[in-house]
Scaffold this motif. Sequence first.
Motif, mmCIF file in Angstrom:
data_model
loop_
_atom_site.group_PDB
_atom_site.id
_atom_site.type_symbol
_atom_site.label_atom_id
_atom_site.label_comp_id
_atom_site.label_asym_id
_atom_site.label_seq_id
_atom_site.Cartn_x
_atom_site.Cartn_y
_atom_site.Cartn_z
ATOM 1 N N LEU A 34 75.873 -2.430 -92.217
ATOM 2 C CA LEU A 34 75.636 -1.546 -91.071
ATOM 3 C C LEU A 34 74.189 -1.076 -91.029
ATOM 4 N N LEU A 35 73.664 -0.673 -92.182
ATOM 5 C CA LEU A 35 72.258 -0.261 -92.256
ATOM 6 C C LEU A 35 71.338 -1.393 -91.800
ATOM 7 N N ALA A 36 71.595 -2.618 -92.309
ATOM 8 C CA ALA A 36 70.745 -3.752 -91.986
ATOM 9 C C ALA A 36 70.851 -4.136 -90.509
ATOM 10 N N ALA A 37 72.060 -4.068 -89.948
ATOM 11 C CA ALA A 37 72.257 -4.419 -88.547
ATOM 12 C C ALA A 37 71.541 -3.444 -87.623
ATOM 13 N N LEU A 38 71.638 -2.168 -87.946
ATOM 14 C CA LEU A 38 70.944 -1.159 -87.140
ATOM 15 C C LEU A 38 69.430 -1.324 -87.251
ATOM 16 N N LYS A 39 68.946 -1.558 -88.461
ATOM 17 C CA LYS A 39 67.514 -1.733 -88.664
ATOM 18 C C LYS A 39 66.986 -2.919 -87.861
ATOM 19 N N ALA A 40 67.770 -3.992 -87.803
ATOM 20 C CA ALA A 40 67.349 -5.178 -87.047
ATOM 21 C C ALA A 40 67.194 -4.885 -85.561
ATOM 22 N N GLU A 41 67.884 -3.854 -85.077
ATOM 23 C CA GLU A 41 67.772 -3.442 -83.676
ATOM 24 C C GLU A 41 66.790 -2.302 -83.488
ATOM 25 N N GLY A 42 66.095 -1.940 -84.582
ATOM 26 C CA GLY A 42 65.135 -0.844 -84.496
ATOM 27 C C GLY A 42 65.783 0.527 -84.427
ATOM 28 N N LEU A 43 67.026 0.617 -84.906
ATOM 29 C CA LEU A 43 67.763 1.883 -84.853
ATOM 30 C C LEU A 43 67.913 2.485 -86.247
ATOM 31 N N THR A 73 83.006 2.256 -95.036
ATOM 32 C CA THR A 73 83.327 2.745 -96.381
ATOM 33 C C THR A 73 82.024 3.036 -97.108
ATOM 34 N N LYS A 74 81.828 4.287 -97.477
ATOM 35 C CA LYS A 74 80.559 4.713 -98.070
ATOM 36 C C LYS A 74 80.265 3.954 -99.359
ATOM 37 N N GLY A 75 79.045 3.405 -99.437
ATOM 38 C CA GLY A 75 78.600 2.729 -100.641
ATOM 39 C C GLY A 75 79.077 1.296 -100.792
ATOM 40 N N ALA A 76 79.920 0.818 -99.874
ATOM 41 C CA ALA A 76 80.433 -0.552 -99.954
ATOM 42 C C ALA A 76 79.402 -1.528 -99.393
ATOM 43 N N GLY A 77 79.654 -2.827 -99.601
ATOM 44 C CA GLY A 77 78.784 -3.828 -99.024
ATOM 45 C C GLY A 77 78.705 -3.695 -97.511
ATOM 46 N N SER A 78 79.803 -3.271 -96.900
ATOM 47 C CA SER A 78 79.830 -3.087 -95.448
ATOM 48 C C SER A 78 78.882 -1.967 -95.013
ATOM 49 N N HIS A 79 78.669 -0.987 -95.867
ATOM 50 C CA HIS A 79 77.736 0.100 -95.566
ATOM 51 C C HIS A 79 76.321 -0.462 -95.462
ATOM 52 N N PHE A 118 69.610 2.164 -99.791
ATOM 53 C CA PHE A 118 70.482 3.286 -100.141
ATOM 54 C C PHE A 118 69.689 4.477 -100.662
ATOM 55 N N ARG A 119 68.625 4.201 -101.387
ATOM 56 C CA ARG A 119 67.761 5.290 -101.857
ATOM 57 C C ARG A 119 67.144 6.026 -100.666
ATOM 58 N N ALA A 120 66.696 5.272 -99.666
ATOM 59 C CA ALA A 120 66.089 5.872 -98.477
ATOM 60 C C ALA A 120 67.082 6.740 -97.706
ATOM 61 N N GLU A 121 68.372 6.405 -97.807
ATOM 62 C CA GLU A 121 69.403 7.189 -97.117
ATOM 63 C C GLU A 121 69.955 8.323 -97.966
ATOM 64 N N ALA A 175 83.808 1.569 -83.490
ATOM 65 C CA ALA A 175 83.596 0.333 -84.248
ATOM 66 C C ALA A 175 83.966 0.588 -85.698
ATOM 67 N N TRP A 176 84.168 -0.488 -86.424
ATOM 68 C CA TRP A 176 84.550 -0.407 -87.840
ATOM 69 C C TRP A 176 83.890 -1.563 -88.582
ATOM 70 N N VAL A 177 83.289 -1.269 -89.721
ATOM 71 C CA VAL A 177 82.649 -2.308 -90.524
ATOM 72 C C VAL A 177 83.603 -2.670 -91.657
ATOM 73 N N ALA A 178 84.028 -3.931 -91.698
ATOM 74 C CA ALA A 178 85.082 -4.341 -92.624
ATOM 75 C C ALA A 178 84.703 -5.630 -93.337
ATOM 76 N N TRP A 179 85.420 -5.889 -94.412
ATOM 77 C CA TRP A 179 85.242 -7.150 -95.141
ATOM 78 C C TRP A 179 86.612 -7.801 -95.290
ATOM 79 N N ASP A 180 86.591 -9.091 -95.596
ATOM 80 C CA ASP A 180 87.847 -9.817 -95.754
ATOM 81 C C ASP A 180 88.566 -9.430 -97.043
ATOM 82 N N PRO A 181 89.915 -9.405 -96.997
ATOM 83 C CA PRO A 181 90.801 -9.888 -95.926
ATOM 84 C C PRO A 181 91.095 -8.871 -94.817
ATOM 85 N N PHE A 182 90.551 -7.625 -94.946
ATOM 86 C CA PHE A 182 90.788 -6.616 -93.898
ATOM 87 C C PHE A 182 90.237 -7.090 -92.554
#
Length: 320
Positions: A150-159, A141-147, A297-300, A185-192
């Motif tokens: 995803l950015l942070a998880a990819l960055k941690a893998e150098g992606l 979901t664009k702009g959500a905490g899950s977004h 988010f500014r960088a993106e 894959a899907w990035v979700a938050w609770d309760p989803f």
Amino acid sequence: MNRRSAARLVLAGLTLSLALGCNPAAAEESTLRIGYQRSSALISLLREDATLETALKPLGVTVSWHEFTSGLPIMEALNVGRIDVSADVADTVPVFAQAANAKITYIAQEAASPEAQAILVPGDSPLKTVADLKGRKVAVTKGAGSHYLLLAALKAEGLPFKSINPAYLTPADGRSALSGGSVDAWVAWDPFLSAAQIQAGARILRDGTGLSAYKRYYLASDAYAEKRADVLTLLVTKLREAGTWVKANPDAAAARLGALWKIEPEIVKQANARRSYRVEPVSRAGLAEQQTIADAFRAEGLLPRAVDASALPVWELPSR
């Protein structure tokens, strides 16, 4: 669509109201107007049993409740004076509001709940790590905490973010896409998140632990925060009590919220176990991750300008 256009779309609701200069007359101070989402757990409980109305009655203050579909419209309504206070919103929401020059004040936060959002894959997916997402289609979901997660998880893998193919979807559409196989894959938050695990057998690839604190914030309009410390003090007190009750009574809380949300109590109980529900003051030092989110988010290209996350006012509970 280029990144600049995407940023304009994300902020459209907020910037339109600001450009029009909307500033309707403030409601009578005898009414506290609260904006909330259906998933606003603690506010939902206070609304259901009229706890807040009872507490505010000696002050001669009543409550009106205003439901919104997401956090950004709540920030717009807060900024233009249609509501006074917002229920909890994800950590990314104040950042977007600040980029649109919204006049809002932090009044409280729910402490970090990093396990309450995660990257999910189907139970039989061959994907094992975040690195395996390279070249894959990921719903978010664009702009959500899950977004941000995803950015942070990819960055941690150098992606970089461009190493995946994002599908910007609402939570409901994201779950359908994952179940139907149109995304990997899907990035979700609770309760989803819990619903997808329990009902569809989805598997967590990586949650927010070590990546995203996932705090949720309560905010007020600048004007209301300046004028009604008495009301805000009672509100924060009742939110704290509700949060303590939820954690101390997991079965009863799941039953009450499940009935309100039309969700099986089992799902709500698992989701609640991942949320801190610990309502506490906001500190400027504690806004460090807000700055990290804003910079990411500014960088993106999702924010039209740089944001100083520590610049928003922070309301302090009066000392007794």
